[in-house]
Design a protein around this motif. Structure first.
Motif, PDB file in Angstrom:
ATOM      1  N   THR A   1      30.408  -6.932  32.814  1.00  0.00           N
ATOM      2  CA  THR A   1      30.682  -5.613  32.238  1.00  0.00           C
ATOM      3  C   THR A   1      30.534  -5.657  30.720  1.00  0.00           C
ATOM      4  O   THR A   1      29.937  -4.757  30.115  1.00  0.00           O
ATOM      5  CB  THR A   1      32.106  -5.146  32.611  1.00  0.00           C
ATOM      6  OG1 THR A   1      32.222  -5.057  34.034  1.00  0.00           O
ATOM      7  CG2 THR A   1      32.405  -3.779  32.007  1.00  0.00           C
ATOM      8  N   ALA A   2      31.073  -6.711  30.109  1.00  0.00           N
ATOM      9  CA  ALA A   2      30.948  -6.858  28.662  1.00  0.00           C
ATOM     10  C   ALA A   2      29.474  -6.989  28.251  1.00  0.00           C
ATOM     11  O   ALA A   2      29.034  -6.393  27.252  1.00  0.00           O
ATOM     12  CB  ALA A   2      31.736  -8.088  28.194  1.00  0.00           C
ATOM     13  N   TYR A   3      28.702  -7.745  29.060  1.00  0.00           N
ATOM     14  CA  TYR A   3      27.287  -7.924  28.734  1.00  0.00           C
ATOM     15  C   TYR A   3      26.504  -6.619  28.860  1.00  0.00           C
ATOM     16  O   TYR A   3      25.604  -6.349  28.056  1.00  0.00           O
ATOM     17  CB  TYR A   3      26.675  -8.988  29.648  1.00  0.00           C
ATOM     18  CG  TYR A   3      25.217  -9.256  29.369  1.00  0.00           C
ATOM     19  CD1 TYR A   3      24.804  -9.651  28.103  1.00  0.00           C
ATOM     20  CD2 TYR A   3      24.253  -9.103  30.361  1.00  0.00           C
ATOM     21  CE1 TYR A   3      23.467  -9.895  27.833  1.00  0.00           C
ATOM     22  CE2 TYR A   3      22.911  -9.345  30.098  1.00  0.00           C
ATOM     23  CZ  TYR A   3      22.519  -9.738  28.831  1.00  0.00           C
ATOM     24  OH  TYR A   3      21.205  -9.964  28.569  1.00  0.00           O
ATOM     25  N   VAL A   4      26.848  -5.807  29.843  1.00  0.00           N
ATOM     26  CA  VAL A   4      26.189  -4.498  30.002  1.00  0.00           C
ATOM     27  C   VAL A   4      26.401  -3.662  28.748  1.00  0.00           C
ATOM     28  O   VAL A   4      25.467  -3.017  28.234  1.00  0.00           O
ATOM     29  CB  VAL A   4      26.730  -3.759  31.245  1.00  0.00           C
ATOM     30  CG1 VAL A   4      26.315  -2.288  31.212  1.00  0.00           C
ATOM     31  CG2 VAL A   4      26.205  -4.415  32.516  1.00  0.00           C
ATOM     32  N   LEU A   5      27.620  -3.658  28.215  1.00  0.00           N
ATOM     33  CA  LEU A   5      27.922  -2.871  27.015  1.00  0.00           C
ATOM     34  C   LEU A   5      27.125  -3.377  25.814  1.00  0.00           C
ATOM     35  O   LEU A   5      26.568  -2.591  25.048  1.00  0.00           O
ATOM     36  CB  LEU A   5      29.419  -2.927  26.724  1.00  0.00           C
ATOM     37  CG  LEU A   5      30.332  -2.268  27.774  1.00  0.00           C
ATOM     38  CD1 LEU A   5      31.800  -2.491  27.417  1.00  0.00           C
ATOM     39  CD2 LEU A   5      30.031  -0.780  27.870  1.00  0.00           C
ATOM     40  N   VAL A   6      27.056  -4.711  25.667  1.00  0.00           N
ATOM     41  CA  VAL A   6      26.304  -5.300  24.544  1.00  0.00           C
ATOM     42  C   VAL A   6      24.819  -4.988  24.675  1.00  0.00           C
ATOM     43  O   VAL A   6      24.163  -4.576  23.705  1.00  0.00           O
ATOM     44  CB  VAL A   6      26.520  -6.829  24.501  1.00  0.00           C
ATOM     45  CG1 VAL A   6      25.562  -7.475  23.496  1.00  0.00           C
ATOM     46  CG2 VAL A   6      27.962  -7.150  24.126  1.00  0.00           C
ATOM     47  N   GLU A   7      24.279  -5.169  25.870  1.00  0.00           N
ATOM     48  CA  GLU A   7      22.842  -4.965  26.073  1.00  0.00           C
ATOM     49  C   GLU A   7      22.451  -3.506  25.916  1.00  0.00           C
ATOM     50  O   GLU A   7      21.414  -3.186  25.312  1.00  0.00           O
ATOM     51  CB  GLU A   7      22.447  -5.468  27.462  1.00  0.00           C
ATOM     52  CG  GLU A   7      20.941  -5.533  27.681  1.00  0.00           C
ATOM     53  CD  GLU A   7      20.574  -6.197  28.989  1.00  0.00           C
ATOM     54  OE1 GLU A   7      19.528  -6.868  29.040  1.00  0.00           O
ATOM     55  OE2 GLU A   7      21.332  -6.044  29.973  1.00  0.00           O
TER      56      GLU A   7
ATOM     57  N   THR B   1      14.727  -9.317  19.160  1.00  0.00           N
ATOM     58  CA  THR B   1      15.941  -8.711  19.723  1.00  0.00           C
ATOM     59  C   THR B   1      16.077  -9.029  21.204  1.00  0.00           C
ATOM     60  O   THR B   1      17.161  -9.397  21.680  1.00  0.00           O
ATOM     61  CB  THR B   1      15.912  -7.177  19.526  1.00  0.00           C
ATOM     62  OG1 THR B   1      15.820  -6.886  18.131  1.00  0.00           O
ATOM     63  CG2 THR B   1      17.167  -6.541  20.107  1.00  0.00           C
ATOM     64  N   ILE B   2      14.970  -8.904  21.930  1.00  0.00           N
ATOM     65  CA  ILE B   2      15.000  -9.189  23.369  1.00  0.00           C
ATOM     66  C   ILE B   2      15.341 -10.649  23.612  1.00  0.00           C
ATOM     67  O   ILE B   2      16.124 -10.987  24.511  1.00  0.00           O
ATOM     68  CB  ILE B   2      13.642  -8.842  24.013  1.00  0.00           C
ATOM     69  CG1 ILE B   2      13.431  -7.324  23.987  1.00  0.00           C
ATOM     70  CG2 ILE B   2      13.579  -9.350  25.441  1.00  0.00           C
ATOM     71  CD1 ILE B   2      12.111  -6.880  24.541  1.00  0.00           C
ATOM     72  N   LEU B   3      14.780 -11.547  22.785  1.00  0.00           N
ATOM     73  CA  LEU B   3      15.047 -12.973  22.944  1.00  0.00           C
ATOM     74  C   LEU B   3      16.537 -13.276  22.759  1.00  0.00           C
ATOM     75  O   LEU B   3      17.151 -13.998  23.562  1.00  0.00           O
ATOM     76  CB  LEU B   3      14.212 -13.766  21.942  1.00  0.00           C
ATOM     77  CG  LEU B   3      14.302 -15.298  22.044  1.00  0.00           C
ATOM     78  CD1 LEU B   3      12.961 -15.928  21.688  1.00  0.00           C
ATOM     79  CD2 LEU B   3      15.377 -15.856  21.115  1.00  0.00           C
ATOM     80  N   LEU B   4      17.130 -12.715  21.701  1.00  0.00           N
ATOM     81  CA  LEU B   4      18.544 -12.992  21.420  1.00  0.00           C
ATOM     82  C   LEU B   4      19.459 -12.440  22.512  1.00  0.00           C
ATOM     83  O   LEU B   4      20.390 -13.117  22.970  1.00  0.00           O
ATOM     84  CB  LEU B   4      18.926 -12.402  20.057  1.00  0.00           C
ATOM     85  CG  LEU B   4      18.251 -13.041  18.834  1.00  0.00           C
ATOM     86  CD1 LEU B   4      18.628 -12.295  17.569  1.00  0.00           C
ATOM     87  CD2 LEU B   4      18.631 -14.517  18.726  1.00  0.00           C
ATOM     88  N   VAL B   5      19.199 -11.212  22.933  1.00  0.00           N
ATOM     89  CA  VAL B   5      20.037 -10.606  23.966  1.00  0.00           C
ATOM     90  C   VAL B   5      19.867 -11.341  25.293  1.00  0.00           C
ATOM     91  O   VAL B   5      20.838 -11.554  26.028  1.00  0.00           O
ATOM     92  CB  VAL B   5      19.698  -9.108  24.134  1.00  0.00           C
ATOM     93  CG1 VAL B   5      20.472  -8.506  25.315  1.00  0.00           C
ATOM     94  CG2 VAL B   5      20.034  -8.344  22.856  1.00  0.00           C
ATOM     95  N   ALA B   6      18.633 -11.745  25.603  1.00  0.00           N
ATOM     96  CA  ALA B   6      18.378 -12.466  26.850  1.00  0.00           C
ATOM     97  C   ALA B   6      19.075 -13.828  26.853  1.00  0.00           C
ATOM     98  O   ALA B   6      19.534 -14.296  27.898  1.00  0.00           O
ATOM     99  CB  ALA B   6      16.878 -12.650  27.066  1.00  0.00           C
ATOM    100  N   MET B   7      19.166 -14.457  25.690  1.00  0.00           N
ATOM    101  CA  MET B   7      19.867 -15.737  25.612  1.00  0.00           C
ATOM    102  C   MET B   7      21.351 -15.569  25.926  1.00  0.00           C
ATOM    103  O   MET B   7      21.967 -16.415  26.587  1.00  0.00           O
ATOM    104  CB  MET B   7      19.677 -16.359  24.221  1.00  0.00           C
ATOM    105  CG  MET B   7      18.264 -16.880  23.972  1.00  0.00           C
ATOM    106  SD  MET B   7      18.048 -17.638  22.335  1.00  0.00           S
ATOM    107  CE  MET B   7      19.060 -19.103  22.518  1.00  0.00           C
ATOM    108  N   VAL B   8      21.923 -14.459  25.479  1.00  0.00           N
ATOM    109  CA  VAL B   8      23.307 -14.155  25.843  1.00  0.00           C
ATOM    110  C   VAL B   8      23.401 -13.950  27.354  1.00  0.00           C
ATOM    111  O   VAL B   8      24.343 -14.414  28.012  1.00  0.00           O
ATOM    112  CB  VAL B   8      23.805 -12.897  25.102  1.00  0.00           C
ATOM    113  CG1 VAL B   8      25.208 -12.514  25.586  1.00  0.00           C
ATOM    114  CG2 VAL B   8      23.818 -13.136  23.600  1.00  0.00           C
ATOM    115  N   GLY B   9      22.386 -13.273  27.904  1.00  0.00           N
ATOM    116  CA  GLY B   9      22.355 -13.027  29.348  1.00  0.00           C
ATOM    117  C   GLY B   9      22.313 -14.317  30.155  1.00  0.00           C
ATOM    118  O   GLY B   9      22.937 -14.421  31.217  1.00  0.00           O
ATOM    119  N   ILE B  10      21.569 -15.313  29.654  1.00  0.00           N
ATOM    120  CA  ILE B  10      21.518 -16.610  30.346  1.00  0.00           C
ATOM    121  C   ILE B  10      22.921 -17.209  30.441  1.00  0.00           C
ATOM    122  O   ILE B  10      23.343 -17.681  31.500  1.00  0.00           O
ATOM    123  CB  ILE B  10      20.582 -17.595  29.609  1.00  0.00           C
ATOM    124  CG1 ILE B  10      19.129 -17.140  29.733  1.00  0.00           C
ATOM    125  CG2 ILE B  10      20.739 -18.992  30.178  1.00  0.00           C
ATOM    126  CD1 ILE B  10      18.163 -18.001  28.947  1.00  0.00           C
TER     127      ILE B  10
END
Length: 297
Positions: free
Chosen positions: A25-31, A119-128
């Motif tokens: 849920t937290a990741y959805v808000l960040v993304e 931006t996509i790279l940084l957010v995707a790294m959080v997603g990993i």
């Protein structure tokens, strides 16, 4: 007739689901926030996808809670089969997501979309990190619980997608090849579809009262037929009460002298040797006359 009422207690998945739902849920808000701030449709779309992951986790969590409730007059076996339904819904949700990703990726081959690589790279790294951490919460229980396996595969698949997005974003930044984004998305989607199909097949088998894959029906029949005093085994049925509990019913032609001791022995061995926690055994003294349903040993 014997009934084994001592059932193995399903693992408590509540803490795992709480952490997984909270993290995602937290990741959805960040993304979603990053997507709106940068104007990246890819990030917004993935945020929507991850929102469906939260819904899938909540469904699996609710089913795990229902599985612990005692049976009622209307639902005498309890609500354990809700875990099978949740696993099936999780598999269907993953496959639907795969189709949507491939559809969008195919369109992007025709109309190239500029994406903010960094931006996509940084957010995707959080997603990993989020998805890998969520998957690890279910890594032990997924081996014995199909519902937990559904949650595990869902999170593991998303971690794989995030990893592929990182590679694609890095490739775009280095080469400027925008086609890497849809190409990687399709490749990962095919891999995810393969694992989701296995989950759907397994859950459908249990939903249709098939013998759980981990249990060898013939081995059970042979063992029962080999017990002292047993001359015939028939009407043997093995099915799933939930993703962690298995039931069995059987008729045995038996001519022993201690039925209570025999039934206790059979129930204990079926649970410890075959993982069948709910066994119903009917003892008969007349040979089976229904040839079509007999299983002679």
């Amino acid at each position: 007739m014997a009934h084994d009422h001592i059932h193995a207690t399903p693992a408590d998945l509540g803490p795992a689901f709480r952490w997984a739902v909270g993290l995602n849920t937290a990741y959805v808000l960040v993304e979603a926030t990053a997507g709106f701030l940068t104007g990246s449709l890819a990030l917004i779309a993935d945020a929507a996808h991850n929102l469906t992951d939260v819904a899938g986790l909540l469904t699996a969590w609710g089913a795990a809670v229902l599985a612990k409730r005692a049976g009622t007059v209307a639902y005498t076996f309890g609500y354990g089969r809700a875990t099978i339904l949740a696993a099936m819904l999780n598999a269907v949700a993953i496959l639907i997501g795969v189709v949507l990703v491939i559809w969008e990726a195919a369109h992007r081959f025709q109309a190239v979309v500029e994406v903010p690589g960094l931006t996509i790279l940084l957010v995707a790294m959080v997603g990993i990190g989020v998805n890998t951490g969520s998957a690890l919460l279910f890594i032990k229980s997924q081996k014995e619980d199909l519902n937990a396996k559904g949650a595990y595969l869902h999170m593991a698949a998303d971690a794989a997608v995030s990893g592929a997005v990182v590679l694609a974003a890095a490739g775009i930044m280095l080469t400027g090849w925008q086609w890497l984004d849809p190409a990687v998305a399709i490749a990962v989607s095919v891999l995810i579809a393969w694992t989701a199909w296995g989950l759907l097949r397994d859950s459908l088998r249990l939903e249709l009262d098939g013998v759980p894959e981990a249990i060898d029906r013939q081995a059970v029949a042979d063992w029962l037929g080999g017990q002292e005093g047993v001359s015939n085994v028939h009407d043997l049925h093995i099915w799933a009460l939930s993703t962690t509990r298995t039931a069995m019913a059987v008729h045995l032609v038996w001519d022993g002298a201690d039925p209570d001791g025999f039934l206790d022995h059979v129930a204990d061995e079926l649970e410890h040797g075959f993982g069948i926690a709910h066994a119903t055994v009917q003892l008969e003294q007349v040979a089976c006359e229904r040839a079509g349903s007999c299983l002679v040993t």
